[in-house]
Scaffold this motif. Structure first.
Motif, short mmCIF file in Angstrom:
data_model
loop_
_atom_site.label_atom_id
_atom_site.label_comp_id
_atom_site.label_asym_id
_atom_site.label_seq_id
_atom_site.Cartn_x
_atom_site.Cartn_y
_atom_site.Cartn_z
N CYS A 1 40.48 44.95 50.45
CA CYS A 1 40.78 43.51 50.34
C CYS A 1 41.94 43.24 49.39
O CYS A 1 42.78 42.38 49.66
CB CYS A 1 39.54 42.75 49.89
SG CYS A 1 38.27 42.64 51.15
N SER B 1 45.43 41.60 50.52
CA SER B 1 45.86 40.37 49.85
C SER B 1 47.30 40.49 49.36
O SER B 1 48.10 39.56 49.52
CB SER B 1 44.93 40.07 48.69
OG SER B 1 45.42 39.03 47.90
N GLU C 1 50.43 38.26 50.76
CA GLU C 1 51.23 37.47 49.82
C GLU C 1 52.71 37.79 49.97
O GLU C 1 53.55 36.89 49.98
CB GLU C 1 50.79 37.74 48.39
CG GLU C 1 51.61 36.98 47.37
CD GLU C 1 51.30 37.40 45.96
OE1 GLU C 1 52.02 36.92 45.06
OE2 GLU C 1 50.38 38.19 45.73
#
Length: 137
Positions: A20, A24, A28
């Protein structure tokens, strides 16, 4: 037997958190605003050595009617160097076709290097937005 199940569950949760986190960070990076930049061009007319030309498309009009320029600056971020935009209020002094004449001091930094002026962005910019410059990685 019970310790083994706890160990497997702990490792599974740890692996899930790592996956995760990596996802992420990738998302981003992909969602950064892409911008195109230009640099100022020196005026060639006599008596205008302290003036430079920039495209009129670099100017963005604020709600209050004033004009702003966005400059891309490289800074040290949490995970390395990143490009951040800075907003500065600046009105075009003279228009010459699709170019604007501005003082050289407004588009050069303290070491007299030309600053990167944002000409186009894929999303409306705000002060201190992290961006990616088109053509650079």
């Amino acid at each position: 037997m019970r310790k083994k199940k706890v160990w497997i569950a702990g490792c599974t949760v740890f692996l899930l958190l790592v996956i995760c986190t990596v996802l992420s960070l990738r998302i981003e990076k992909m969602m950064r605003i892409e911008v195109e930049t230009v640099r100022a061009v020196q005026c060639e007319e006599e008596g205008m050595t302290d003036m430079v030309k920039i495209p009129l498309s670099c100017y963005k009009q604020e709600e209050n009617g004033s004009f702003v320029l966005f400059f891309a600056e490289e800074r040290e971020g949490l995970f390395g160097k990143e490009w951040v935009v800075q907003k500065e209020e600046s009105d075009p002094l003279m228009e010459e076709g699709n170019m604007s004449l501005v003082p050289k001091s407004s588009v050069f930094d303290d070491q007299l290097r030309p600053r990167k002026i944002v000409n186009y962005s894929t999303w409306p910019l705000e002060d201190d937005d992290v961006v990616v410059i088109a053509g650079e990685e």
